[in-house]
Design a protein around this motif. Structure first.
Motif, PDB file in Angstrom:
ATOM      1  N   THR A 150      11.284 -15.281 -14.455  1.00  0.00           N
ATOM      2  CA  THR A 150      10.515 -14.128 -13.962  1.00  0.00           C
ATOM      3  C   THR A 150       9.380 -14.608 -13.071  1.00  0.00           C
ATOM      4  O   THR A 150       8.563 -15.428 -13.473  1.00  0.00           O
ATOM      5  CB  THR A 150       9.926 -13.306 -15.127  1.00  0.00           C
ATOM      6  N   HIS A 151       9.340 -14.116 -11.867  1.00  0.00           N
ATOM      7  CA  HIS A 151       8.290 -14.522 -10.931  1.00  0.00           C
ATOM      8  C   HIS A 151       6.962 -13.875 -11.307  1.00  0.00           C
ATOM      9  O   HIS A 151       6.929 -12.687 -11.624  1.00  0.00           O
ATOM     10  CB  HIS A 151       8.664 -14.102  -9.509  1.00  0.00           C
ATOM     11  N   PRO A 152       5.858 -14.629 -11.242  1.00  0.00           N
ATOM     12  CA  PRO A 152       4.537 -14.052 -11.527  1.00  0.00           C
ATOM     13  C   PRO A 152       3.976 -13.309 -10.312  1.00  0.00           C
ATOM     14  O   PRO A 152       2.806 -13.439  -9.962  1.00  0.00           O
ATOM     15  CB  PRO A 152       3.702 -15.280 -11.882  1.00  0.00           C
ATOM     16  N   PHE A 153       4.821 -12.559  -9.680  1.00  0.00           N
ATOM     17  CA  PHE A 153       4.461 -11.730  -8.527  1.00  0.00           C
ATOM     18  C   PHE A 153       5.624 -10.775  -8.289  1.00  0.00           C
ATOM     19  O   PHE A 153       6.678 -10.875  -8.944  1.00  0.00           O
ATOM     20  CB  PHE A 153       4.179 -12.578  -7.277  1.00  0.00           C
ATOM     21  N   VAL A 154       5.453  -9.858  -7.369  1.00  0.00           N
ATOM     22  CA  VAL A 154       6.504  -8.906  -7.013  1.00  0.00           C
ATOM     23  C   VAL A 154       7.126  -9.361  -5.700  1.00  0.00           C
ATOM     24  O   VAL A 154       6.438  -9.444  -4.676  1.00  0.00           O
ATOM     25  CB  VAL A 154       5.927  -7.482  -6.886  1.00  0.00           C
ATOM     26  N   ASP A 155       8.408  -9.670  -5.729  1.00  0.00           N
ATOM     27  CA  ASP A 155       9.062 -10.289  -4.570  1.00  0.00           C
ATOM     28  C   ASP A 155       8.917  -9.470  -3.294  1.00  0.00           C
ATOM     29  O   ASP A 155       8.721 -10.029  -2.203  1.00  0.00           O
ATOM     30  CB  ASP A 155      10.548 -10.502  -4.858  1.00  0.00           C
ATOM     31  N   ASP A 156       9.021  -8.146  -3.407  1.00  0.00           N
ATOM     32  CA  ASP A 156       8.970  -7.319  -2.197  1.00  0.00           C
ATOM     33  C   ASP A 156       7.589  -6.719  -1.942  1.00  0.00           C
ATOM     34  O   ASP A 156       7.442  -5.766  -1.192  1.00  0.00           O
ATOM     35  CB  ASP A 156      10.029  -6.203  -2.248  1.00  0.00           C
ATOM     36  N   LEU A 157       6.562  -7.318  -2.571  1.00  0.00           N
ATOM     37  CA  LEU A 157       5.190  -6.872  -2.325  1.00  0.00           C
ATOM     38  C   LEU A 157       4.278  -8.088  -2.438  1.00  0.00           C
ATOM     39  O   LEU A 157       3.460  -8.205  -3.353  1.00  0.00           O
ATOM     40  CB  LEU A 157       4.794  -5.790  -3.327  1.00  0.00           C
ATOM     41  N   ARG A 158       4.408  -9.006  -1.501  1.00  0.00           N
ATOM     42  CA  ARG A 158       3.642 -10.246  -1.546  1.00  0.00           C
ATOM     43  C   ARG A 158       3.309 -10.680  -0.123  1.00  0.00           C
ATOM     44  O   ARG A 158       3.812 -10.134   0.858  1.00  0.00           O
ATOM     45  CB  ARG A 158       4.419 -11.347  -2.286  1.00  0.00           C
ATOM     46  N   GLY A 159       2.444 -11.671  -0.012  1.00  0.00           N
ATOM     47  CA  GLY A 159       2.070 -12.175   1.300  1.00  0.00           C
ATOM     48  C   GLY A 159       1.044 -11.297   1.987  1.00  0.00           C
ATOM     49  O   GLY A 159       0.463 -10.386   1.402  1.00  0.00           O
ATOM     50  N   ARG A 160       0.839 -11.566   3.241  1.00  0.00           N
ATOM     51  CA  ARG A 160      -0.253 -10.936   3.984  1.00  0.00           C
ATOM     52  C   ARG A 160      -0.048  -9.441   4.228  1.00  0.00           C
ATOM     53  O   ARG A 160      -1.002  -8.732   4.531  1.00  0.00           O
ATOM     54  CB  ARG A 160      -0.461 -11.659   5.312  1.00  0.00           C
ATOM     55  N   GLY A 161       1.149  -8.930   4.075  1.00  0.00           N
ATOM     56  CA  GLY A 161       1.389  -7.510   4.326  1.00  0.00           C
ATOM     57  C   GLY A 161       1.387  -6.639   3.083  1.00  0.00           C
ATOM     58  O   GLY A 161       1.644  -5.429   3.175  1.00  0.00           O
ATOM     59  N   GLN A 162       1.063  -7.199   1.930  1.00  0.00           N
ATOM     60  CA  GLN A 162       1.238  -6.476   0.673  1.00  0.00           C
ATOM     61  C   GLN A 162       0.377  -5.217   0.550  1.00  0.00           C
ATOM     62  O   GLN A 162       0.849  -4.183   0.036  1.00  0.00           O
ATOM     63  CB  GLN A 162       0.963  -7.406  -0.509  1.00  0.00           C
ATOM     64  N   PHE A 163      -0.849  -5.254   1.010  1.00  0.00           N
ATOM     65  CA  PHE A 163      -1.735  -4.099   0.822  1.00  0.00           C
ATOM     66  C   PHE A 163      -1.350  -2.948   1.753  1.00  0.00           C
ATOM     67  O   PHE A 163      -1.367  -1.778   1.347  1.00  0.00           O
ATOM     68  CB  PHE A 163      -3.189  -4.513   1.039  1.00  0.00           C
ATOM     69  N   ARG A 164      -0.998  -3.279   2.975  1.00  0.00           N
ATOM     70  CA  ARG A 164      -0.571  -2.227   3.902  1.00  0.00           C
ATOM     71  C   ARG A 164       0.747  -1.614   3.451  1.00  0.00           C
ATOM     72  O   ARG A 164       0.944  -0.394   3.559  1.00  0.00           O
ATOM     73  CB  ARG A 164      -0.459  -2.785   5.323  1.00  0.00           C
ATOM     74  N   LYS A 165       1.637  -2.440   2.944  1.00  0.00           N
ATOM     75  CA  LYS A 165       2.905  -1.906   2.456  1.00  0.00           C
ATOM     76  C   LYS A 165       2.673  -0.983   1.267  1.00  0.00           C
ATOM     77  O   LYS A 165       3.284   0.097   1.183  1.00  0.00           O
ATOM     78  CB  LYS A 165       3.855  -3.041   2.060  1.00  0.00           C
ATOM     79  N   LEU A 166       1.799  -1.376   0.350  1.00  0.00           N
ATOM     80  CA  LEU A 166       1.503  -0.517  -0.798  1.00  0.00           C
ATOM     81  C   LEU A 166       0.928   0.812  -0.333  1.00  0.00           C
ATOM     82  O   LEU A 166       1.317   1.879  -0.833  1.00  0.00           O
ATOM     83  CB  LEU A 166       0.518  -1.210  -1.748  1.00  0.00           C
ATOM     84  N   GLY A 167       0.009   0.768   0.620  1.00  0.00           N
ATOM     85  CA  GLY A 167      -0.549   2.008   1.156  1.00  0.00           C
ATOM     86  C   GLY A 167       0.529   2.904   1.735  1.00  0.00           C
ATOM     87  O   GLY A 167       0.530   4.131   1.518  1.00  0.00           O
ATOM     88  N   SER A 168       1.477   2.318   2.460  1.00  0.00           N
ATOM     89  CA  SER A 168       2.568   3.091   3.056  1.00  0.00           C
ATOM     90  C   SER A 168       3.468   3.695   1.981  1.00  0.00           C
ATOM     91  O   SER A 168       3.915   4.847   2.102  1.00  0.00           O
ATOM     92  CB  SER A 168       3.403   2.207   3.987  1.00  0.00           C
ATOM     93  N   LEU A 169       3.741   2.930   0.926  1.00  0.00           N
ATOM     94  CA  LEU A 169       4.582   3.439  -0.156  1.00  0.00           C
ATOM     95  C   LEU A 169       3.909   4.604  -0.883  1.00  0.00           C
ATOM     96  O   LEU A 169       4.569   5.589  -1.241  1.00  0.00           O
ATOM     97  CB  LEU A 169       4.893   2.315  -1.149  1.00  0.00           C
ATOM     98  N   LEU A 170       2.607   4.502  -1.093  1.00  0.00           N
ATOM     99  CA  LEU A 170       1.884   5.594  -1.743  1.00  0.00           C
ATOM    100  C   LEU A 170       1.856   6.832  -0.849  1.00  0.00           C
ATOM    101  O   LEU A 170       1.995   7.967  -1.323  1.00  0.00           O
ATOM    102  CB  LEU A 170       0.468   5.149  -2.095  1.00  0.00           C
ATOM    103  N   ALA A 171       1.687   6.611   0.460  1.00  0.00           N
ATOM    104  CA  ALA A 171       1.697   7.733   1.398  1.00  0.00           C
ATOM    105  C   ALA A 171       3.061   8.420   1.398  1.00  0.00           C
ATOM    106  O   ALA A 171       3.161   9.654   1.440  1.00  0.00           O
ATOM    107  CB  ALA A 171       1.333   7.255   2.804  1.00  0.00           C
ATOM    108  N   ALA A 172       4.125   7.620   1.338  1.00  0.00           N
ATOM    109  CA  ALA A 172       5.478   8.188   1.322  1.00  0.00           C
ATOM    110  C   ALA A 172       5.733   9.011   0.073  1.00  0.00           C
ATOM    111  O   ALA A 172       6.583   9.914   0.081  1.00  0.00           O
ATOM    112  CB  ALA A 172       6.507   7.065   1.433  1.00  0.00           C
TER     113      ALA A 172
END
Length: 383
Positions: A336-358
């Protein structure tokens, strides 16, 4: 008129005196202006990291702290304004007090070596100053209070050294009470009460992440100031000990506190959490706590691992070491990775914001989750 990040934070910094004079109303006005004027929201990671997992020297916390150019570049690119880092003793051998003082010294030297990019946060004005000067605010935090020994006055020492967040326990037990992996589930000890009182006196955040249920409930009631759970998930969504019950979450919110949702395997019963799981836990926390008390504490950095396949062997070794030390949590395994594979790196916060907006969340709610709720809570505690 569009106000850029530097101008905005300059204006916000100029209103700090107004915060002190007029309290929550003035703070709310500044946060509203910040949210409305920025192209990107204020992003504050309530528990994260400034690290480069691809750099081997960064793994040794006994030697000189290594700040790589990539660590800084990725943190800037992520839009992160400030992050609460873990330093000092968490578990293992060595004297907790000595190792924690030494870690603070190494971080102080590292920050002095990078004055153009990093700023030590002692109060909310420093977070605003970091934003205004395009720096990353570094908040010093502990994930275990074992370094207090049997002397609660050590809190004063660490406050003077700049520690602004103290988590009472890690997964195991310490002299304050039991962590989330201890079956006995002791509550807050007499010494724990002394430490909480001293943390309140020094205006340091009392963090109940990793704690057992009873010590969490006891500390919420014992603290004269609102407490935080800076990185957790929701037990009602995924029934694992590292996640918090609705009772705990609700009491934190009622006290005026803060809950940060992490990007960790404990968000999914399979141990393989996705961005959708992060959103699900945030939405549950919003329903339980209200939109003014929920944020993010990813428990990770902004530099992604480049080679996940090669990482598997390192992860297995790390997990075995955690099991040997008795600090592994239910739900973490060698795969089990100690992170979320599709929500990591430098784009993670913007992606989360987009997912919440959606999902239909308002921009004001998203901005609160990404940072301004932590800023509000920090103002409450740090003054």
């Amino acid at each position: 008129m569009i106000i850029d990040r530097r101008t905005l934070f300059g204006l916000a910094g100029a209103t700090l005196a107004a915060h002190a004079a007029t309290g929550k109303a003035a703070h709310a006005a500044t946060v509203k202006a910040a949210s409305a004027a920025r192209a990107d929201p204020v992003v504050i990671n309530a528990l994260g990291a400034l690290d480069d997992p691809n750099h081997p020297l960064d793994e040794d916390d006994r030697g000189p702290l290594v700040i790589t150019p990539r660590m800084i570049a990725d943190a800037h690119a992520s839009g992160e304004t400030a992050v609460n880092i873990t330093l000092g003793y968490v578990a293992g051998s060595g004297d907790p007090f000595e190792s924690s003082v030494g870690a603070i010294g190494r971080w102080d030297r590292a920050l002095r070596a990078h004055p153009r990019d990093l700023l030590k946060v002692l109060g909310t004005d420093d977070i605003l100053r970091a934003g205004a000067s395009r720096k990353i605010g570094i908040i010093y935090g502990f994930q275990n209070a074992a370094m207090m020994g049997s002397d609660a006055s050590r809190v004063d020492i660490f406050a003077d050294l700049g520690v602004r967040v103290v988590q009472l326990t890690y997964n195991a037990a310490n002299q304050l009470g039991d962590g989330s992996m201890v079956p006995a589930g002791r509550g807050l000890s007499k010494f724990g009460h002394e430490v909480v009182e001293r943390l309140n006196a020094n205006r340091i955040m009392v963090d109940l992440s990793h704690s057992g249920r009873q010590i969490c409930l006891d500390a919420i009631r014992a603290s004269r100031q609102p407490i935080s759970i800076n990185h957790t998930g929701c037990r009602a969504v995924t029934d694992l000990p590292r996640n918090k019950t609705d009772e705990e979450l609700r009491l934190v919110a009622r006290s005026g506190g803060f809950v940060g949702i992490y990007f960790m395997p404990f968000l999914a019963a399979s141990g393989h959490a996705t961005a959708a799981d992060v959103v699900a836990h945030i939405e549950h926390a919003l329903n339980v706590c209200g939109e003014d008390h929920v944020g993010i504490g990813t428990d990770g950095g902004t530099t992604a691992i480049d080679d996940l396949e090669a990482y598997k062997s390192a992860l297995a070794k790390e997990h075995a070491d955690r099991v040997a030390k008795g600090i592994a949590a239910t739900g973490e395994r060698a795969d089990t990775h100690p992170f979320v594979d599709d929500l990591r790196g430098r784009g993670q916060f913007r992606k989360l914001g987009s997912l919440l907006a959606a999902r239909g969340h308002k921009s004001t709610t998203i901005e609160k989750v990404l940072g301004t709720n932590f800023l509000r809570y920090a103002r409450e505690i740090w003054g």
